[in-house]
Design a protein around this motif. Structure first.
Motif, short mmCIF file in Angstrom:
data_model
loop_
_atom_site.label_atom_id
_atom_site.label_comp_id
_atom_site.label_asym_id
_atom_site.label_seq_id
_atom_site.Cartn_x
_atom_site.Cartn_y
_atom_site.Cartn_z
N GLU A 86 -8.41 51.08 39.15
CA GLU A 86 -8.14 51.02 40.64
C GLU A 86 -6.54 51.01 40.53
OE1 GLU A 86 -10.10 47.61 42.19
OE2 GLU A 86 -11.92 49.03 43.03
N LEU A 87 -5.71 50.34 39.58
CA LEU A 87 -4.19 50.10 39.54
C LEU A 87 -3.62 51.52 39.40
CD1 LEU A 87 -3.50 47.04 37.38
CD2 LEU A 87 -3.13 47.50 39.66
N ARG A 90 -3.88 53.66 42.50
CA ARG A 90 -2.80 53.25 43.60
C ARG A 90 -1.60 54.10 43.45
NH1 ARG A 90 -3.13 46.56 43.33
NH2 ARG A 90 -5.05 46.49 43.89
N THR A 94 -6.27 58.64 46.95
CA THR A 94 -7.62 58.05 46.27
C THR A 94 -8.66 58.91 45.46
OG1 THR A 94 -7.39 56.47 47.72
CG2 THR A 94 -9.47 56.43 46.91
N GLU A 133 -4.23 58.40 38.23
CA GLU A 133 -3.18 58.62 38.86
C GLU A 133 -2.90 60.13 39.41
OE1 GLU A 133 -0.06 57.73 36.04
OE2 GLU A 133 -0.89 55.73 35.75
#
Length: 233
Positions: A86-87, A90, A94, A133
């Motif tokens: 999840e990092l 960000r 999404t 990412e």
């Protein structure tokens, strides 16, 4: 879209040059392997391409959205697998995290802490975090070093699928035979320079590998891919 280095030169303080007049190009949709003996400058090249190191001379033309995964990453072991991925998410729009976890065969680990998984599992989690990412160019430094053969093949098959969808990936790898099987292009570093670049049949030759390791190497074609092994005494 292209990521390019031209006449790149880099030396660490009080050291001889690690890279000398290196030209390197990768394009969208390409899986590009960077190979060479230990200490040949492979990791340094990736760090110059992503902007972590500043060359003494030459130029790097890097578009936005370049992600880099180094050899060693040690986030807090209190993170769960899902939290680490999840990092990465960000930094982008999404993505479908569940899909990425499934693709890397780590969905069943999603709620485990990082100190509860194996080294190979951890390496796949790190790859998932940079894929989350949503980069245009992805630079991976030895992403398969802790993986067994099954998961190496699975990882590079997956990366190939991402390339087929338009992502450009550069991979530092010591396994010439894996590179031969999956690479669209291979760049061979030796004595601080790229001495050969192109298809696996052009790069993985008896002459090149024998030069690289200062030893006799036999190269044969298996499933139309060149495979190198130490020559018999």
């Amino acid at each position: 879209m292209t990521l390019r280095a031209e006449r790149l030169c880099f030396a660490y303080p009080n050291s001889l040059p690690t890279l000398s007049d290196v030209d390197f190009t990768m394009v969208s949709g390409e899986l590009h392997f960077i190979v060479g003996a230990n200490g040949s400058g492979k990791s340094t090249l990736l760090r110059c391409l992503c902007g972590l190191l500043t060359p003494q001379s030459g130029a790097v033309n890097a578009p936005s959205r370049v992600s880099f995964l180094p050899q060693s990453v040690f986030p807090s072991q209190q993170f769960t697998v899902r939290q680490l991925v999840e990092l990465g998410a960000r930094l982008s729009a999404t993505p479908d995290l569940n899909k990425i976890l499934t693709q890397l065969d780590i969905a069943h680990l999603a709620d485990r802490n990082l100190n509860e998984i194996s080294g190979g599992e951890y390496q796949r989690v790190l790859v998932a975090s940079v894929l989350a990412e949503s980069p245009k160019f992805l630079l991976l430094d030895e992403p398969s070093s802790s993986l067994d053969l099954h998961h190496q093949v699975k990882l590079f098959s997956l990366l190939k699928n991402f390339c087929n969808a338009g992502l450009a990936i550069a991979v530092v790898c010591h396994d010439f035979n894996i590179a031969s099987r999956f690479a669209d292009n291979i760049s061979l570093l030796h004595n601080n320079k790229i001495i050969e670049s192109g298809s696996s049949k052009r790069v993985i030759t008896q002459q090149n590998l024998s030069l690289l390791f200062n030893d006799s190497v036999t190269v044969s074609l298996i499933n139309n891919n060149p495979v190198g092994v130490p020559a018999d005494d």
